[in-house]
Design an enzyme around this catalytic site. Structure first.
Site, PDB file in Angstrom:
ATOM      1  N   GLU A   1      41.727 -39.188 -41.375  1.00  0.00           N
ATOM      2  CA  GLU A   1      40.958 -37.935 -41.534  1.00  0.00           C
ATOM      3  C   GLU A   1      41.708 -36.848 -40.785  1.00  0.00           C
ATOM      4  OE1 GLU A   1      38.974 -37.798 -43.582  1.00  0.00           O
ATOM      5  OE2 GLU A   1      37.971 -39.885 -43.848  1.00  0.00           O
TER       6      GLU A   1
ATOM      7  N   CYS B   1      37.653 -28.849 -39.914  1.00  0.00           N
ATOM      8  CA  CYS B   1      38.455 -29.244 -40.541  1.00  0.00           C
ATOM      9  C   CYS B   1      38.458 -28.768 -41.993  1.00  0.00           C
ATOM     10  CB  CYS B   1      38.783 -30.582 -40.369  1.00  0.00           C
ATOM     11  SG  CYS B   1      37.469 -31.818 -40.893  1.00  0.00           S
TER      12      CYS B   1
END
Length: 431
Positions: A173, A207
């Site tokens: 991720e 993010c």
């Protein structure tokens, strides 16, 4: 001349042009493959005979989801509870033993996870390892059955290289620069409210936050006062005193972000205080594509605006870069939003809002390309930490039916086998 490079370049250009996207094209390719098998059946049988000398119903076929075994979870600092416990839930639910490596940067949370969390779990199947890059490197020297990493692409490459030595599967991720296209046909204040909220949430240290805005000069003129209005409404005349605006995690990241404030021209904000690790909600304009703020993930409360002349130019701008973790498009026209969706690639997509897609457990969350691989959230977390084992249970009897697959092969038996193969269902097989 490099024939391999030329071939790969030709195929990538075809993909970028969108030729393989329409369902009709895909169906045509599959139909062509079917014609190949029908038209050259005899030729293929002769080739198989020369190469390998070879030419089920009534069974129970199923997928058994089994734990991988020993899982390593390496967590980040920006959401140190959420992004630690969410994958942990999936790993434990799937039946794995877990080594948890919380981030050493978020020190207070690391301490709680290390000292308090183990009291609530069976420590025979759970362990926490503390430390920085050195300790993480030592962990990665060992063999795990699955590795789940959340962090930067740079460290993600290190994790993947270490996993490759043991052929360990990974979920990465990662991050990237998430584009936000703003069409001329939209309400600037609505867009500003939503973009500002998601950009400056957690001081921009998210993010999936919008990393930069793509819009026309005309929309920029309308958007700037709307962004100023939204920032003032959210954080007051003096954002530094607002209890709702976070701070930068440490001195290193503060210095990095302060350097980015010199890119382009500050249109909103720009103030900073090193002693408090405070950077005001900032908007930059006149930003050049080659400046540092457009070369790295910002991960802070800074929003550059880049001007484009059309939707096509915006899409070309996005497609020239690595695939982002998230992509956003704002427009009153459904056709514009759908064009951005159809002609780009990203881990996730949201039309006319920020990263709400990642809050839904019914949707997988993950990246693609440089923004990561694999996904989780909700049931997808359980699936990520499970090996999907293909199983078939055959009855011990009925040997007479099965005997048609054994040599020597006769034309009659071959016809029966081909018939069984052509009419088989997903739950049974004859061969």
């Amino acid at each position: 001349m490099d024939p391999i490079r030329d071939t790969l370049q030709r195929l990538r250009e075809t993909f970028r042009a969108g030729r393989t996207q329409p369902a009709e094209f895909r169906a045509a390719q599959l139909e062509g493959l079917g014609r190949f098998l029908r038209d050259h059946k005899q030729l293929l049988q002769e080739a198989l005979a020369q190469d390998l000398h070879k030419a089920t119903q009534l069974d129970s076929a199923f997928i058994r989801k089994e734990p991988f075994g020993l899982v390593l979870i390496v967590a980040p600092w920006n959401y140190p509870v959420n992004l630690t416990l969410l994958p942990l839930v999936g790993a434990l639910a799937a039946g794995n033993c877990v080594v948890l490596k919380p981030s050493e940067i978020s020190k207070s949370t690391e301490k709680v996870l290390a000292e308090v969390l183990p009291r609530y779990l069976d420590q025979s199947c759970f362990a926490t390892v503390l430390g920085g890059p050195g300790e993480t490197g030592q962990l990665l020297e060992h063999r795990f059955d699955y590795i789940f990493f959340t962090g930067s692409p740079r460290v993600g490459k290190i994790v993947m290289a270490a996993a490759a030595k043991h052929l360990t599967p990974v979920t990465l991720e990662l991050g990237g620069k998430n584009p936000c296209y703003v069409d001329d046909n939209c309400d600037p204040q609505t867009v500003a409210n939503r973009v500002a909220f998601f950009r400056y949430f957690n001081a921009g240290q998210t993010c999936v936050a919008p990393d930069y805005v793509l819009c026309s000069p005309k929309m920029q003129e309308r958007l700037l006062p709307a962004l100023q209005s939204a920032i003032t409404r959210f954080y007051g005349e003096d954002p530094r005193s607002s209890p709702d605006l976070g701070r930068i995690i440490n001195e290193k990241h503060f210095q990095r972000l302060q350097g980015l404030l010199g890119c382009g021209r500050v249109a909103i904000g720009g103030q900073s205080d090193e002693s408090d690790r405070y950077i005001a909600p900032t908007v930059l304009v006149d930003v050049q594509e080659t400046e540092p703020v457009m070369q790295e993930e910002i991960f802070g409360p800074i929003l550059p605006i880049v001007n484009v002349r059309s939707l096509d130019e915006a899409i070309d701008f996005i497609k020239r870069r690595e695939k982002p973790l998230a992509l956003y498009a704002f427009s009153n026209s459904n056709q514009v939003v759908e064009q951005v969706l159809a002609r780009t690639s990203s881990g996730g997509f949201c039309g006319n809002d920020g990263f709400m897609h990642m809050t839904l457990p019914s949707l997988p969350f993950g990246g693609v390309g440089a923004s990561g691989m694999g996904s989780y959230h909700g049931k997808f977390s359980f699936d990520t930490f499970s090996h999907h084992r293909a199983c078939l249970l055959r009855r011990p009897g009925l040997e007479k039916i099965c005997s048609i697959r054994y040599p020597p092969y006769s034309p009659r038996n071959l016809r029966l086998l081909l018939l069984a193969m052509e009419t088989r269902s997903c739950s049974c097989t004859l061969l």
